[in-house]
Write a protein that holds these residues in place. Structure first.
Motif, PDB file in Angstrom:
ATOM      1  N   GLN A 171       0.827  -1.195   0.000  1.00  0.00           N
ATOM      2  CA  GLN A 171       0.000   0.000   0.000  1.00  0.00           C
ATOM      3  C   GLN A 171       0.873   1.261   0.000  1.00  0.00           C
ATOM      4  O   GLN A 171       1.967   1.256   0.570  1.00  0.00           O
ATOM      5  N   PRO A 172       0.417   2.350  -0.620  1.00  0.00           N
ATOM      6  CA  PRO A 172       1.201   3.583  -0.596  1.00  0.00           C
ATOM      7  C   PRO A 172       1.604   4.022   0.803  1.00  0.00           C
ATOM      8  O   PRO A 172       2.708   4.545   1.012  1.00  0.00           O
ATOM      9  N   SER A 173       0.723   3.805   1.769  1.00  0.00           N
ATOM     10  CA  SER A 173       1.044   4.199   3.147  1.00  0.00           C
ATOM     11  C   SER A 173       2.215   3.401   3.704  1.00  0.00           C
ATOM     12  O   SER A 173       2.985   3.913   4.536  1.00  0.00           O
ATOM     13  N   ASP A 174       2.391   2.157   3.262  1.00  0.00           N
ATOM     14  CA  ASP A 174       3.543   1.358   3.692  1.00  0.00           C
ATOM     15  C   ASP A 174       4.845   2.023   3.244  1.00  0.00           C
ATOM     16  O   ASP A 174       5.811   2.121   3.996  1.00  0.00           O
ATOM     17  N   VAL A 175       4.847   2.452   1.993  1.00  0.00           N
ATOM     18  CA  VAL A 175       6.042   3.092   1.433  1.00  0.00           C
ATOM     19  C   VAL A 175       6.274   4.438   2.112  1.00  0.00           C
ATOM     20  O   VAL A 175       7.409   4.807   2.429  1.00  0.00           O
ATOM     21  N   ALA A 176       5.196   5.171   2.354  1.00  0.00           N
ATOM     22  CA  ALA A 176       5.313   6.488   2.986  1.00  0.00           C
ATOM     23  C   ALA A 176       5.943   6.400   4.366  1.00  0.00           C
ATOM     24  O   ALA A 176       6.740   7.260   4.753  1.00  0.00           O
ATOM     25  N   GLN A 177       5.595   5.376   5.110  1.00  0.00           N
ATOM     26  CA  GLN A 177       6.179   5.213   6.449  1.00  0.00           C
ATOM     27  C   GLN A 177       7.688   5.016   6.354  1.00  0.00           C
ATOM     28  O   GLN A 177       8.460   5.572   7.145  1.00  0.00           O
ATOM     29  N   ALA A 178       8.132   4.216   5.375  1.00  0.00           N
ATOM     30  CA  ALA A 178       9.561   3.968   5.212  1.00  0.00           C
ATOM     31  C   ALA A 178      10.285   5.238   4.789  1.00  0.00           C
ATOM     32  O   ALA A 178      11.368   5.561   5.308  1.00  0.00           O
ATOM     33  N   VAL A 179       9.690   5.972   3.852  1.00  0.00           N
ATOM     34  CA  VAL A 179      10.301   7.222   3.391  1.00  0.00           C
ATOM     35  C   VAL A 179      10.415   8.206   4.554  1.00  0.00           C
ATOM     36  O   VAL A 179      11.473   8.828   4.767  1.00  0.00           O
ATOM     37  N   ALA A 180       9.334   8.368   5.309  1.00  0.00           N
ATOM     38  CA  ALA A 180       9.330   9.329   6.406  1.00  0.00           C
ATOM     39  C   ALA A 180      10.393   8.989   7.449  1.00  0.00           C
ATOM     40  O   ALA A 180      11.074   9.879   7.973  1.00  0.00           O
ATOM     41  N   TRP A 181      10.548   7.714   7.740  1.00  0.00           N
ATOM     42  CA  TRP A 181      11.574   7.301   8.701  1.00  0.00           C
ATOM     43  C   TRP A 181      12.960   7.731   8.244  1.00  0.00           C
ATOM     44  O   TRP A 181      13.770   8.247   9.032  1.00  0.00           O
ATOM     45  N   LEU A 182      13.248   7.571   6.962  1.00  0.00           N
ATOM     46  CA  LEU A 182      14.552   7.946   6.433  1.00  0.00           C
ATOM     47  C   LEU A 182      14.771   9.456   6.465  1.00  0.00           C
ATOM     48  O   LEU A 182      15.913   9.924   6.427  1.00  0.00           O
TER      49      LEU A 182
END
Length: 262
Positions: A228-239
């Motif tokens: 899901q897009p939200s899965d990717v967003a969480q990873a991006v935000a963490w970085l």
């Protein structure tokens, strides 16, 4: 530091930000306190998306085709004039085309390289001066598992995304002592317009139903689902967090274990 909004005071620019992964990333960064500029080609879609973000944060948009260097430079200048120096760049805009390798023509090859690789290059070069001056920055390139492994019938796309991963690693080495990190996230098949296009392509070529085509793609993921897009967003935000300063030059799969399983 504000622990609930650790990106307060930071300006993030997200390409391909009006929908899908880009919009999910923008929402997440805004929630962490960042001022957000969305960048893309469709002014109406960008305006609508920025309006949705504006309810929770400072948000605006600039219009540019990332494959056109002059447009990128102008758009970054407009974003800086509106919200200040760019601290965070998320290179999300991309495009995929499917074709058997011996049928890829020169135009298709150049399109895939121009959008997926050269566009990322243009945006990184446009963002870097502000980060160097401020001695702080986060660059996150949304690559793909296609940047880590090969997939049949998307040779040009795979080549471009492998290039994005290589470019990420190279710049990460150059700026490692300058307060800047450069990383990539590599989503597997994700519920976005690109995957919807892939599903339509499968339907047209094989005659299976859309549900069957979707299930075929989902089965590539060991979890048996589309990312899901939200899965990717969480990873991006963490970085992008200040606390992620030791994560540099990495290509992080967000794929339910697909690459590992391969």
């Amino acid at each position: 530091m504000n622990t609930t909004q650790p990106l307060n005071g930071r300006h993030a620019l997200v390409t391909g930000g009006s929908r899908g992964i880009g919009f999910a990333v923008a929402q997440r960064l805004a929630g962490l306190g960042a001022r957000v500029t969305l960048m893309g080609r469709d002014a109406d879609a960008l305006d609508e998306a920025a309006g949705r973000l504006g309810a929770q944060a400072q948000a605006g948009f600039v219009r540019a085709d990332i494959a056109q260097r002059t447009q990128v430079v102008q758009a970054f200048a407009q974003a800086k004039a509106a919200f200040g120096a760019i601290d965070i760049l998320v290179n999300n805009a991309g495009q995929a085309e499917s074709q058997r390798f011996d049928r890829i023509d020169e135009d298709a090859w150049q399109r895939m390289i121009a959008v997926n690789l050269s566009g990322t290059f243009h945006c990184m070069q446009a963002a870097l001066p502000d980060m160097l001056e401020g001695k702080w920055g986060r660059i996150v390139n949304v690559a793909s598992t296609a940047g880590l492994v090969g997939y049949a019938y998307v040779g040009a796309y795979c080549a471009a995304k492998h290039g994005v991963v290589g470019l990420t690693r190279a710049l990460a080495q150059e700026v490692a002592r300058k307060g800047i990190t450069v990383n990539a996230v590599c989503p597997g098949y994700t519920e976005t317009d690109i995957v919807l296009g892939a599903i339509e392509n499968i339907v047209n070529k094989t005659g299976v139903s859309a549900d069957q085509a979707r299930a075929t793609l989902a089965q590539r993921n060991p979890q048996g689902r589309l990312v899901q897009p939200s899965d990717v967003a969480q990873a991006v935000a963490w970085l992008c967090l200040p606390a992620a300063e030791s994560i540099n030059g990495q290509a992080l799969p967000v794929d339910g274990g697909e690459v590992m399983a391969g």
